[in-house]
Design an enzyme around this catalytic site. Structure first.
Site, PDB file in Angstrom:
ATOM      1  CE  LYS A  84     100.158 -32.993  58.626  1.00 14.41           C
ATOM      2  NZ  LYS A  84     101.044 -33.100  59.741  1.00 14.41           N
ATOM      3  CD  GLU A  97      94.540 -29.586  51.746  1.00 14.90           C
ATOM      4  OE1 GLU A  97      95.699 -29.926  51.461  1.00 14.90           O
ATOM      5  OE2 GLU A  97      93.769 -30.316  52.370  1.00 14.90           O
ATOM      6  CG  HIS A 153      87.807 -29.397  60.699  1.00 10.49           C
ATOM      7  ND1 HIS A 153      87.232 -29.571  59.472  1.00 10.49           N
ATOM      8  CD2 HIS A 153      87.696 -28.092  61.001  1.00 10.49           C
ATOM      9  CE1 HIS A 153      86.808 -28.405  59.044  1.00 10.49           C
ATOM     10  NE2 HIS A 153      87.067 -27.489  59.947  1.00 10.49           N
ATOM     11  NE  ARG A 206      98.675 -39.210  65.519  1.00 12.51           N
ATOM     12  CZ  ARG A 206      97.418 -39.220  65.111  1.00 12.51           C
ATOM     13  NH1 ARG A 206      96.672 -40.274  65.309  1.00 12.51           N
ATOM     14  NH2 ARG A 206      96.896 -38.185  64.478  1.00 12.51           N
TER      15      ARG A 206
END
Lengths: 162, 499
Positions: B116, B200, B235, B292
């Site tokens: 990431k 973040e 989430h 994907r």
């Protein structure tokens, strides 16, 4: 036939009699006369006055599941003994899930504070925390790291502090 | 086109991929673990090979075994589905090295986008907006705490190698920071074999909006518009729809362009999804690329008419993308609900059990993607997703009504599911208005989930009694009703145990 159904901590007691095509049901001090047809295995059509109740019922080992009006209820048939059906001692920490114990934060004899994380159980790659319900002393730990725990099994015993 | 491929997955997605293969005349090899022996995907495959013990590391995550099976059965390509090895660059590389085509992007692209931190750097360079955060290589807890303080609260911890909400934590205050970092690292380690995390800023009123992309191996890239995936619990998405209620044609073309730019910058091939966060003021930020096929791909298929899985197979076999961006339109509105074996009233805990009965709603524009059938055991080894219900209509309101109808006729008995909860969300006035954010479940269902319960309805009690009377083996000796009209039993109804 006298039946007790347990659903979410309540018991629903009902008497039912089956004579010819009719069922006579006594529940909550009311009587209901219904006719019924099992359309397919587990699929019932019950006629109560002008209304038709459609539902699906299936049996598991211990529980029955009923699908009615878009909702599913999981019920258990219980024998009436006049006493409480399930006894749950305060402070029992049963696993909410079947999984693997990935972390044990405590030792027997440890003093812990309310909400301290005692055990971490992992199931389906998610973690579930077993927290102390109150301040106290750890009496017994039933699982070691990497051990498999089943749903409802007692994980830790804790003695309530002063 | 390939003659035979191996599907390295289980459940509904393995079934979905096999259907596309069958339509295209491609033979399939299924793989399974011991507990999945009687699964739908095993029945569907032209041939199926057992991988061994149920733990994923012994079966669906075992690269060596899967490559060996592919070679032995003569499969030319491997479709990884989603989850398991789908975003594992080592697996893609192992396929490439064995001369087996991996149906997805190259291992280099997966590597770049799977990290990431590297992905964000690449996107910043490409001029795509990203969210502020810490993406450094120093991973000791002290550094992370220091960086966390700098970003401020609330903040989000995410697994660098992750996806699907695993290893993810929201931290609302400084005292939760240390415990959350440690927990996230542990989860990341066990789910992905890599405990690296990043931090973040956590956005206000965030929406999760993603764009489906298709890229062939000749540099042609298109996007198939957006999917709104804001309704999440833990989430993880549970309801997705397209188009997004907030989308304007201007925002759509800006975000679509950004998605294509992301794919270009990463050298992307095959199907992928570019995830963005959109805040209350409609600013959008690049989040990550899922390299994907997505769980929620069917809603895009319903509104564009494009079969994404078939295109994955065509692209991987070297065919050119023949659809042009200008030829694509979104028609109507589609919603997907994920049917999970979980208990919403107990913190969405996964539930296990034997499926005794399953009946899915059928009707116009209703699609069921499923990996389960009656008499199948739901175990705790794998993700609890059982099936997906997808509907489409002329517009959002019609789709909501159709979904609500379909959910109310969706029968699964034997294992607790989230179907009732999904219906409550779909029918919620704020959902109907399109006022959704990723906090929707927390905002509107927190109280409802912990207390709820109106008890067992009268009709259920009557039906159960009728059922038990019908199935009773015993002859009744005493008829209570006639025996004693003053019996105290007659007064009994609902009562509470142990109080």
């Amino acid at each position: 036939m006298f039946i007790n159904y347990e659903y979410e901590g309540h018991v629903y007691s009902v008497i039912v009699e089956h004579r010819d095509n009719e069922f006579f049901i006594t529940y909550d001090n009311n009587e209901y006369t219904v006719t019924a047809e099992e359309v397919k295995p587990g699929l019932l059509k019950v006629k109560l006055g002008d209304t038709v109740i459609k539902c699906a019922i299936s049996e598991g080992d211990e529980n029955k599941f009923i699908f009615i009006d878009g909702d599913v209820y999981k019920v258990k048939r219980v024998e009436l003994t006049g006493r409480r059906v399930t006894e749950r001692k305060e402070g029992d920490l049963n696993s909410p899930i079947s999984g693997t114990v990935v972390k044990v934060n405590i030792h027997e004899g440890d003093h812990v504070k309310k909400d301290d994380v005692l055990l971490v159980i992992e199931a389906m790659k998610m973690e579930y925390l077993i927290r102390a319900p109150y301040d106290g002393v750890i009496k017994k730990i039933h699982f070691k790291e990497k051990e498999q725990v089943e749903i409802g099994q007692l994980t830790v015993e804790i003695e309530k502090g002063e | 086109m390939f003659k035979k491929i191996l599907v390295a997955n289980r459940g509904e997605i393995a079934v979905r991929v096999m259907i596309a293969c069958q339509e295209l005349g491609v033979k399939t090899v299924g793989v399974y673990s011991d507990v999945d022996k009687k699964s739908l995907h095993v029945h569907m495959a032209d041939e199926a090979v057992c991988l061994g013990d149920p733990p994923p590391s012994e079966s669906y995550l075992n690269i060596e075994k899967i490559i060996e099976v592919a070679k032995r059965t003569g499969a030319e390509a491997v479709h990884p589905g989603y989850g398991f090895l789908a975003e594992n660059p080592d697996f893609a590389k192992a396929c490439e090295d064995s001369g087996i085509k991996f149906i997805g992007p190259s291992h280099k692209t997966i590597n770049l986008l799977g990290d990431k931190i590297e992905a964000k750097k690449t996107m910043i360079k490409a001029g795509v907006p990203v969210i502020p955060g810490y993406q450094g290589e120093r991973q000791d807890v002290d550094t992370l705490i220091k960086e966390g303080r700098k970003i401020g609260f609330p903040l989000l911890i995410k697994a660098t190698a992750g996806g699907g909400g695993k290893g993810m934590r929201i931290v609302r205050s400084e005292d939760e920071l240390e415990e959350s970092i440690e927990g996230a690292k542990r989860e990341a380690k066990s789910a992905f074999g890599n405990d690296s995390v990043f931090l973040e800023k956590y956005l206000d009123k965030p929406r999760h909006v993603e764009f489906q992309i298709l890229a062939d191996e000749y540099g042609n890239i298109i996007h198939l518009f957006e999917r709104e995936c804001s309704i999440q619990r833990r989430h993880q998405k549970i309801i997705e729809e397209t188009p997004s209620p907030i989308m304007t044609s201007k925002l759509r073309s800006r975000m679509g362009d950004a998605a294509v730019k992301v794919a270009e910058a990463a050298g992307y091939t095959n199907a992928g999804t570019v995830e963005f966060m959109v805040d209350g003021d409609l600013n959008f930020y690049f989040m990550e690329v899922n390299t994907r096929l997505q769980v929620e791909h069917p809603i895009t298929e319903m509104t564009t008419g494009v079969d994404i899985v078939k295109w994955q197979l065509r692209i991987a076999s070297g065919e050119k993308l023949t659809i042009k961006q200008k030829d694509l339109t979104q028609r109507g509105h589609a919603i997907e609900c994920r049917i999970y074996a979980e208990d919403p009233s107990h913190g969405f805990l996964p539930s296990v059990g034997l499926i005794k009965k399953i009946e899915m709603p059928i009707g116009p524009n209703i699609r069921n993607d499923t990996g389960v059938e009656a008499d199948m055991e739901v175990s705790s080894y794998y993700d609890p997703l059982l099936a997906k219900l997808i509907v489409s209509s002329e517009n959002r309101m019609e789709s909501i009504m159709k979904m609500s109808w379909a959910l109310s006729r969706y029968i699964i008995l034997g294992v607790t599911t989230n179907i009732g909860f999904l219906r409550q969300v779909i029918e919620h006035p704020e959902f109907k208005k399109g006022n959704i954010t990723t906090h929707f479940i927390d905002d509107y269902f927190k109280d409802l989930l912990s207390k709820r319960q109106t008890g067992l309805p009268l009709n259920a009690v009557i039906s159960l009694a009728v059922y038990d009377a019908l199935h009773s083996q015993r002859q009744e000796v005493v008829r209570f009703k006639e025996a004693d009209p003053h019996s105290p039993w007659r007064r009994l109804g609902r009562w509470r145990i142990g109080v």
